[in-house]
Design a protein around this motif. Sequence first.
Motif, PDB file in Angstrom:
ATOM      1  N   TYR A 243      41.357  39.055  42.484  1.00  0.00           N
ATOM      2  CA  TYR A 243      41.432  37.361  41.259  1.00  0.00           C
ATOM      3  C   TYR A 243      39.545  38.139  40.638  1.00  0.00           C
ATOM      4  O   TYR A 243      38.772  39.772  40.693  1.00  0.00           O
ATOM      5  N   GLN A 244      39.495  37.433  39.544  1.00  0.00           N
ATOM      6  CA  GLN A 244      38.255  37.631  39.070  1.00  0.00           C
ATOM      7  C   GLN A 244      37.588  36.429  38.753  1.00  0.00           C
ATOM      8  O   GLN A 244      38.473  35.404  38.005  1.00  0.00           O
ATOM      9  N   GLU A 245      36.837  35.935  39.358  1.00  0.00           N
ATOM     10  CA  GLU A 245      36.200  34.965  38.755  1.00  0.00           C
ATOM     11  C   GLU A 245      35.082  34.404  37.460  1.00  0.00           C
ATOM     12  O   GLU A 245      34.246  35.275  37.516  1.00  0.00           O
TER      13      GLU A 245
ATOM     14  N   LYS B 178      35.163  46.308  42.462  1.00  0.00           N
ATOM     15  CA  LYS B 178      36.429  44.795  43.248  1.00  0.00           C
ATOM     16  C   LYS B 178      36.700  45.177  44.182  1.00  0.00           C
ATOM     17  O   LYS B 178      37.062  44.415  45.464  1.00  0.00           O
TER      18      LYS B 178
ATOM     19  N   GLU C 126      39.648  43.098  45.959  1.00  0.00           N
ATOM     20  CA  GLU C 126      39.527  41.000  45.475  1.00  0.00           C
ATOM     21  C   GLU C 126      41.357  41.585  44.466  1.00  0.00           C
ATOM     22  O   GLU C 126      41.110  42.409  43.767  1.00  0.00           O
TER      23      GLU C 126
ATOM     24  N   PHE D 249      43.729  38.732  39.441  1.00  0.00           N
ATOM     25  CA  PHE D 249      42.750  40.332  39.122  1.00  0.00           C
ATOM     26  C   PHE D 249      42.906  41.061  39.643  1.00  0.00           C
ATOM     27  O   PHE D 249      42.182  41.660  40.515  1.00  0.00           O
TER      28      PHE D 249
ATOM     29  N   ASP E 111      42.282  45.420  40.294  1.00  0.00           N
ATOM     30  CA  ASP E 111      42.343  46.232  40.072  1.00  0.00           C
ATOM     31  C   ASP E 111      43.551  47.300  39.792  1.00  0.00           C
ATOM     32  O   ASP E 111      43.445  48.005  39.695  1.00  0.00           O
TER      33      ASP E 111
ATOM     34  N   ARG F 120      37.501  43.104  31.159  1.00  0.00           N
ATOM     35  CA  ARG F 120      37.716  44.011  32.237  1.00  0.00           C
ATOM     36  C   ARG F 120      39.489  44.796  32.059  1.00  0.00           C
ATOM     37  O   ARG F 120      39.464  46.354  32.604  1.00  0.00           O
TER      38      ARG F 120
ATOM     39  N   LYS G   4      39.138  30.934  39.453  1.00  0.00           N
ATOM     40  CA  LYS G   4      39.822  32.401  39.290  1.00  0.00           C
ATOM     41  C   LYS G   4      41.084  32.937  39.029  1.00  0.00           C
ATOM     42  O   LYS G   4      41.773  31.634  39.396  1.00  0.00           O
TER      43      LYS G   4
ATOM     44  N   SER H  87      33.142  43.877  32.784  1.00  0.00           N
ATOM     45  CA  SER H  87      32.734  43.033  33.835  1.00  0.00           C
ATOM     46  C   SER H  87      33.122  43.267  34.846  1.00  0.00           C
ATOM     47  O   SER H  87      34.394  43.984  35.062  1.00  0.00           O
ATOM     48  N   ASP H  88      32.648  42.126  36.086  1.00  0.00           N
ATOM     49  CA  ASP H  88      32.883  42.554  37.496  1.00  0.00           C
ATOM     50  C   ASP H  88      33.666  40.804  37.847  1.00  0.00           C
ATOM     51  O   ASP H  88      34.438  40.608  36.935  1.00  0.00           O
ATOM     52  N   ASN H  89      33.277  40.241  38.542  1.00  0.00           N
ATOM     53  CA  ASN H  89      33.262  38.861  38.186  1.00  0.00           C
ATOM     54  C   ASN H  89      31.904  37.935  37.949  1.00  0.00           C
ATOM     55  O   ASN H  89      31.201  37.897  38.310  1.00  0.00           O
TER      56      ASN H  89
END
Length: 492
Positions: free
Chosen positions: A467-469, A462, A465, A477, A479, A440, A474, A407-409
Amino acid sequence: MNNAQPLLSALLGVVAVQAQHGPAAMPITSLTLDSRQARPGAVFFALRGTATDGHQFIQKAAEQGAAAVVCEELPAELNPTTTYVQVPDSAEAMARMAAEFYGHPSRRLQLVGVTGTNGKTTCATMLHKLFRELGYHCGLLSTVQNQIDEQVIPATHTTPDAIRLNELLAQMLRAGCTHVFMEVSSHSVVQHRITGLHFAGGIFTNLTHDHLDYHGTFDNYLKAKKGFFDQLPKSAFALTNADDKRGPVMLQNVLGRRETYSLRGNGNFRGRLLENAVHGLHLEIDGREVQFRLIGVFNAYNLLAIYGAAVLLGEEPTEVLTVLSGLTSAPGRFEPVVSEKARITGIVDYAHTPDALENVLQTIADIRQPSQQVITVVGCGGNRDGAKRPIMARLAAELSSRAVLTSDNPRFEDPNDILTQMQAGVPTEALGKVLTIADRREAIKTAVALAGPHDIVLVAGKGHETYQEIQGVKTDFDDKLVLQQMFELLGK
């Protein structure tokens, strides 16, 4: 904003008014596109968005005391204490009125915009770093963050809305900034966020497959990018990548000074790649050999664009190259995370388009040793261009030793649906080296577990970023941080 509160009549003087109900000889204290922020003295702009239509909130804005409402369609009932102004395009009117309200700060700044699919953040961020090193007070407007010199202002969009944009530019001007470097997204051009701004120059990096979920066709996407260059004044420079087949298109009918940069041809600013190694790039630029800390052919183009823009802004070429040679890239752009204990190199990169992912993997292929495995973790964002999903999975599978799809967002999409679309692009012969793990964190953990000494783990998509949405929420997160944690957890 000017010290004196501008009259509504003055602000309306810069837009095409189709109809007006109510007086205009009143002072305006604020502008807003959010009806919840409407108050006495405010102008509320009813914008038609992709998700909601601001015209639905006109009555609420009037009830909260808004002095004026700017809209494309007048409501059936008019509040007698509110002035209503009908215009052909509310977004364009908002941009022009915002520039007027804040006293046109862009006219007193050297404002340079960077557009293209990839490289915008790196170019804008490094120009900001470069000019600060050269002794200037500078502003930055980017995907990662907005900055006034060292002061960081969090960014929510690649390009802020027109009101916030002019407010930030005015703030930068008051802080003593002379130069501002900003990313110009294709959305911002179409949505009139940059309308009314005065640019000293524009840079085009490249154009590849992205944002077709919004623009519909590649031709529309191209036109959006071209729209930025079409707005440049005669006093500005237009600097484009001559090696990108869409580069020359950007210069068609441009009023300003047309300039090009190239690693392969005869651009105004010419570069030659001498070495691309793990310690950095060795380039020849306009006859001078320079060692840079950045890695990859795509960064060679970024460096050439940055150099060309700086020279066009009047800086001395040798000094520019000297300072540029010591600078690092933007956060989350080919950013290393090294496990000294296990001698594994992690790389975090924002690559979220096929072209960007291929560039990063090709760069790793150019600098790695034959014995080094490349393990790639990659996902695709939800509620975005779905056509690129199988392509990115195919590239990860073909250009990596092992690939982990994740997964991404996912936003409001089911992560498993996204992964199913990605898996469709994996060639049959590569199925054995591809894993699919929706979580992820677990995907990154698995990639680190698969890595041996001297191997390379790429975590793509990502970048900066934190965060993960998921389903509109959000959660924290990062990476880079997760990669470091997995190195420690697995004793690597």
